[in-house]
Every structure is written in structure tokens, then in C-alpha cells.
Design an enzyme around this catalytic site. Structure first.
Site, short mmCIF file in Angstrom:
data_model
loop_
_atom_site.label_atom_id
_atom_site.label_comp_id
_atom_site.label_asym_id
_atom_site.label_seq_id
_atom_site.Cartn_x
_atom_site.Cartn_y
_atom_site.Cartn_z
CE LYS A 192 -5.85 14.09 14.77
NZ LYS A 192 -5.71 14.50 13.38
CD GLU A 216 -11.31 -0.79 14.59
OE1 GLU A 216 -11.55 0.28 15.20
OE2 GLU A 216 -11.60 -0.97 13.39
N GLY A 218 -3.57 11.40 11.27
CA GLY A 218 -3.21 10.06 11.75
C GLY A 218 -2.12 9.41 10.92
NE ARG A 219 -4.32 10.24 5.00
CZ ARG A 219 -5.47 10.69 5.47
NH1 ARG A 219 -6.01 10.14 6.54
NH2 ARG A 219 -6.11 11.68 4.88
CD GLU A 278 -7.25 6.85 6.46
OE1 GLU A 278 -8.00 5.96 6.87
OE2 GLU A 278 -6.34 7.33 7.17
CG HIS A 310 10.24 -16.23 -7.07
ND1 HIS A 310 10.76 -17.12 -7.97
CD2 HIS A 310 11.27 -15.44 -6.67
CE1 HIS A 310 12.06 -16.90 -8.09
NE2 HIS A 310 12.39 -15.88 -7.31
CE LYS A 361 -13.57 4.84 11.82
NZ LYS A 361 -12.89 6.07 12.21
O1 F6P Z 1 -10.39 4.91 10.35
C1 F6P Z 1 -9.51 5.85 9.89
C2 F6P Z 1 -8.70 6.49 10.97
O2 F6P Z 1 -9.34 7.61 11.43
C3 F6P Z 1 -7.31 6.81 10.47
O3 F6P Z 1 -7.22 7.94 9.72
C4 F6P Z 1 -6.54 6.82 11.73
O4 F6P Z 1 -5.17 6.74 11.48
C5 F6P Z 1 -7.10 5.62 12.42
O5 F6P Z 1 -8.47 5.63 12.08
C6 F6P Z 1 -6.92 5.57 13.90
O6 F6P Z 1 -7.52 6.66 14.55
P1 F6P Z 1 -7.14 7.03 16.03
O7 F6P Z 1 -5.69 7.35 16.07
O8 F6P Z 1 -8.01 8.20 16.37
O9 F6P Z 1 -7.45 5.84 16.91
#
Ligand code: F6P
Length: 545
Positions: free
Chosen positions: A205, A211, A269-270, A355, A386, A513
Site C-alpha cells: 500500500k 521487508e 491493508g488487512r 491488528e 492431536h 519499526k
Molecule cells: O505493519 C503493519 C502494516 O502497516 C499492515 O497494516 C499492512 O498490511 C502491512 O504493514 C503492509 O503494509 P504495506 O502494504 O504498506 O507494505
């Protein structure tokens, strides 16, 4: 606002005290209509909530609580695009992403529906071009390895749905998901794929997430090193697409405009798998199936928006959760899909629920003095039976659980009855338990001595009275999966309304972060002055040494 001071909450607390000796088992014995009263059918879905610690009065009181929190007008605010994410001044319109008609929804004076439909058409054209071989890689080969690089909402939803619907997948397409900044994630994925046939989808987003951007640059380097026969600009343009709200950053990465798919800041995002973030899903299962996924979610949206609360599945799921969390002291919620394809579903729900509602301040900033989101956990049945089911049956915590299954198996019908019998048996066992008379009778039938029976019986008693919801669906289809996911999204929304919190921001992930950026510099600099607590300094120095 002090939720616990509401008349409706006080009435629920006193009702809970009256139910201290309530026995579900007895209630089922006395009331043959209990299932009929406490279950709902919606299209292919049966929602059975009769195995809960509830009476009709419980439900009436919970619905009153929902009304006192103005749930009805808040649902309307959600669907009509009001800025309900008040800390980020944003509307929350994942429901607009699956609206099939063109009824306008305005955000800042602009109708968003034409934009949504245009983007879907753009995705459709792209998917068709990849599947037909119209869009090829830089060396002229078909693109068959699709790697989604993203994290959180830009990974969990697409990865979960792609796996859940892999029965419907295009047989020529292999899907991969890289999310972790741990280099082992991307390196092991790269070792399985062919650069000539790979399409990377950079899904973010913000297009700034550490990452995702780190993995995207590693992927870019790998392609440039391994496709020496083509020009670098052509490699990037043919092997990368981006999905983001940050179009400028995508262009700076080198991705051409026609390969950038948009979504908007009013999609959390979610909640984004329905947007162009779902491109990896559409590439795997095809656009017709992706549209069916959206249609299933839209059907659940309509049910949620238009059904009275006492017959409304997401509302009831949410209120039952509130009942256990706020009045019975439950702190976790277990989700057990009895379907191999839904193995990732609990992981997806963890982000969706925790979240969204893992918050300790109310909308106006005042601290809550009650519990909010449960710890969501779970695993696929029967495997879960199990591992952790022992604790649910005989442990000391109250753990409400959702059991989910499909009546018809997609692959192997011979084993389906065994699977379903386990689902039904577990919810029955959790509800009825096994009392000491039953245990003693059983042990006597085994001809054990009185002494042995006395020693063993306490270990074999099941208290029962453990609450479960059963969600039984005719078949795992894209449409039904869409409905199921939307059902949980709305459950989370309703709980946020009851707890008076903003379910749509996630400030809690920011501090880590920020600190990671500082520590990264320190890890890479010799003799840097370390201004941290002694534990953090000790950890950093251990690595540096
Ligand atoms: O770290 C939380 C977050 O902002 C989530 O809400 C989101 O889904 C994820 O990181 C990834 O963010 P982006 O789509 O901006 O890379």
C-alpha cells in the site's frame, strides 16, 4: 465513554451471574428446539450458535447493547464512506471494492465506484494477457511463476485465498508468496523458479515497507544477474508489476505506468484482498473466479447491512465474542477449519482481528477499562485435535471456538464422513463433557478395581459447557469463501463498535519499526555509541562480536 457503566452492560453482568450454573447439556435436553432457535441459514452457509452459554435473554440483552452503541447507524457510516478511521481521516470502504452495481459512493466529493470497476477491468485484461501468452517475459517465454512480494495485508489475504482456492487454479500458473525480511524466504523461493518465466508482483500500500522493498530489490538484482540476454529496462518492465497507493514510488522503482495497479487510502491493508492486491489470486484462479469471490463477499455485505441484528450472522458472532470476552473473562478465541485448504485461515484472521481491535484507547482517546480483541489462534482440524485440543477440553482457560467445515469435499469423498464426524464429535464433546457417573460407569465396564477407578476418575472427567460456533458450508467455492471472509470482517467491525475503538488504524506497529531503523545503522557501524538499555546493548554487542 465508560462501557461498563452502561445499563445494558450492567444488565448483562447480572445476567451472567445468574447463568453461573447454566448447563448447555441440560438446556439441550430440556429444549428440543434449541438448535432451531439458535441457528441461521444464509445461502450455502449454516451458522449454528446453539452450543453457547446463552439463553434467549442473553441474546436480547446483547442486541440491546448493540443498539445502545448505535450499531445500525455505524454500519451505515461504514457502507456510505464516512471518515470512520478518525486517526487517519479516512473512509473505510472495502465493501465498495465488491459492489457490483454502479450506485455511487462518494469520498471527498468523488464517486469511487467507477474507479473500482476500472481497476477490476484493468486486472482482468492483465490476467487474460498473461494466461493467453500475450504478455511474455523479456526472453519471449510465458510467465508462469508468479511471486507476490508483500507483507501483512499485502500478503496474508492473497496467500490465504490463493491456497484456499488452489483446487480452482490455472494449471499453468505456480504461485509463490514472499513476505519475511529474513533472506531465507526470498532465497528459497528464487531457488525454485526460472527467471525467464517469473513475474514479480510488488504489493505494498505504502511502497515503503522495509521487508517488501528489501525483497523487491533482491528480486530485481536476481533478475538482472540472471537474464543477461535482455536489456535491464525491458527486464523490469516485463517481469515486474506493482500494486500500491503510492504511484510515484512504483515509478521510481522502474515499473512502467501500465503495470502499476492502484488502490486507495480508504482500503485498509488487512481488508485489501478484494482490491488490486488480489492480483495474485486472480492470476492463480482466473478473473471469473475472482469476481465470484467478490460476489460472495457482496452477498454477505447485503446480509450484514439489511438483516435485523437477531438474525444477522456477523452481528451475532461479534456479540457472542463480546459476551465471553467482557462478561466471562475469556481472552482468546480459537478458529479450527476442518478443511486442509483453509490451513492459513487462522493466520489471516489473526491480522484481521488483532491488528484491527488490539487497542486500549477509545475513539476519543480515553483509555478503556474493559478487554478488547481476543488473542486469535487456531489450526486445521483434525490435526489440531492431536495438539492443543486437550487444553480446550480440560485446561483452565475458557476458550470459545469457531469450527468451520464444508459438507462436500473437493477431492476425496470417501474420507469426508470421517472428517465431518470429528468436527461434530468435538463440538458435542466440548458441549456435553463427561461427568463422574459416566466416567465411573465406563471404568467399571473395563473391570478396573475400585482403587484404580478412584485414582483415575478425576483425570477422565470432562467439565463440558465449552462454547463453540459451527459454521458449515455446502462446498468450498470462490463465492462461499468470499462470504466467509466478509463475515469475519464484519464481526471484527461490530466488536470495534461495541468497544468504541477505531478498528482501522494500527499505530501499535510503528514504534518497533522506528527503533529497528536506528538499530540497523548501529549494527552496520563500527564503534557506534549505543544508547539503549543494557539488554538491547548486550544483544547488539553479541552480534557484532
Ligand atoms: O505493519 C503493519 C502494516 O502497516 C499492515 O497494516 C499492512 O498490511 C502491512 O504493514 C503492509 O503494509 P504495506 O502494504 O504498506 O507494505
Amino acid at each position: 465513554m465508560n462501557l461498563t457503566e452502561l445499563q445494558e452492560c450492567k444488565a448483562l453482568s447480572s445476567h451472567q451471574r445468574n447463568l453461573q450454573n447454566f448447563s448447555m447439556r441440560q438446556s439441550f435436553e430440556e429444549d428440543k428446539e434449541r438448535f432451531a432457535k439458535f441457528s441461521i441459514k444464509f445461502e450455502d452457509i449454516l451458522f449454528d450458535y446453539s452450543k453457547n452459554l446463552i439463553t434467549q435473554e442473553t441474546l436480547d440483552l446483547l442486541v440491546k447493547l448493540a443498539n445502545s452503541m448505535e450499531l445500525g447507524s455505524k454500519i451505515e457510516a461504514l457502507f456510505s464512506g464516512k471518515e470512520i478511521n478518525i486517526t487517519e481521516n479516512r473512509a473505510v470502504l472495502h465493501t465498495a471494492l465488491r459492489q457490483s452495481n454502479s450506485e455511487p459512493i462518494f469520498v471527498s466529493g468523488e464517486d469511487v465506484i467507477p474507479k473500482v470497476h476500472n481497476e477490476l477491468n484493468k486486472i482482468e485484461a492483465f490476467v487474460k494477457n498473461v494466461h493467453s501468452g500475450n504478455f511474455l517475459g523479456a526472453t519471449g517465454k510465458r510467465l508462469t511463476d508468479i511471486v507476490n512480494i508483500g507483507i501483512g495485508g499485502s500478503d496474508l489475504g492473497p496467500a490465504m485465498v490463493t491456497e484456499a482456492l488452489s483446487y480452482y487454479k490455472n494449471k499453468d500458473i505456480n504461485s509463490y508468496f514472499v513476505s519475511n525480511v529474513d533472506g531465507s524466504d526470498i532465497i528459497t523461493t528464487l531457488s525454485k523458479i526460472n527467471p525467464e518465466t517469473t513475474l514479480f508482483i510488488v504489493a505494498s500500500k505504502t511502497f515503503t515497507t522495509q521487508e517488501t522493498m528489501t525483497n523487491a530489490f533482491t528480486a530485481k538484482k536476481w533478475l538482472l544477474e540472471n537474464l543477461t540476454q535482455a536489456k535491464s529496462a525491458e527486464i523490469i518492465s516485463k517481469h515486474f508489476v506493482a500494486i500500491s497507493t503510492n504511484i510515484k514510488a512504483c515509478a521510481e522503482f522502474g515499473i512502467s505506468e501500465d503495470r502499476i495497479f492502484q488502490f486507495w487510502d480508504w482500503v485498509g491493508g488487512r481488508y485489501s484482498l478484494w482490491s488490486s492486491i488480489g492480483l495474485s489470486i486472480a492470476l492463480s484462479i482466473g478473473m471469473d473466479n475472482f469476481r465470484k469471490l467478490l460476489a460472495g463477499a457482496e452477498a454477505m455485505d447485503k446480509h450484514f447491512r439489511n438483516t435485523s441484528f437477531d438474525k444477522n450472522i456477523p452481528v451475532l458472532m461479534a456479540l457472542l465474542g463480546v459476551w465471553y470476552i467482557n462478561f466471562w473473562g475469556a481472552s482468546s478465541h480459537c478458529v479450527v477449519p476442518y478443511d486442509y485448504y483453509l490451513t492459513k485461515f487462522p493466520l489471516f484472521l489473526q491480522q484481521l482481528d488483532m491488528e484491527s481491535n488490539g487497542k486500549e484507547v477509545q475513539i476519543d482517546g480515553e483509555k478503556v477499562n474493559y478487554s478488547t480483541a481476543p488473542i486469535v489462534w487456531g489450526a486445521a482440524g483434525t490435526n489440531a485435535q492431536h495438539s492443543f485440543f486437550q487444553l480446550i477440553h480440560q485446561g483452565t482457560h475458557l476458550i470459545p471456538a469457531d469450527f468451520i467445515a464444508f459438507v462436500n469435499n473437493l477431492n476425496q469423498s470417501d474420507q469426508q464422513d470421517i472428517l465431518l464426524s470429528n468436527f461434530f464429535a468435538q463440538t458435542e464433546a466440548l458441549m456435553r463433557g463427561k461427568n463422574s457417573d459416566e466416567v465411573i460407569k465406563e471404568l467399571k465396564a473395563e473391570n478396573l478395581s475400585d482403587d484404580k477407578i478412584e485414582k483415575l476418575q478425576h483425570h477422565k472427567i470432562f467439565k463440558g459447557n465449552k462454547p463453540t460456533n459451527s459454521i458449515l458450508i455446502k462446498k468450498l467455492t470462490p463465492y462461499n469463501l468470499g462470504s466467509l471472509i466478509a463475515m469475519y470482517e464484519h464481526k471484527v467491525f461490530v466488536q470495534g463498535v461495541i468497544w468504541n475503538i477505531n478498528s482501522f488504524d494500527q499505530w501499535g506497529v510503528e514504534l518497533g519499526k522506528q527503533l529497528a531503523k536506528k538499530i540497523l545503522k548501529e549494527l552496520n557501524t563500527k564503534d557506534s555509541e549505543l544508547n539503549h538499555d543494557s539488554s538491547t546493548v548486550g544483544l547488539i554487542n553479541f552480534c557484532k562480536a
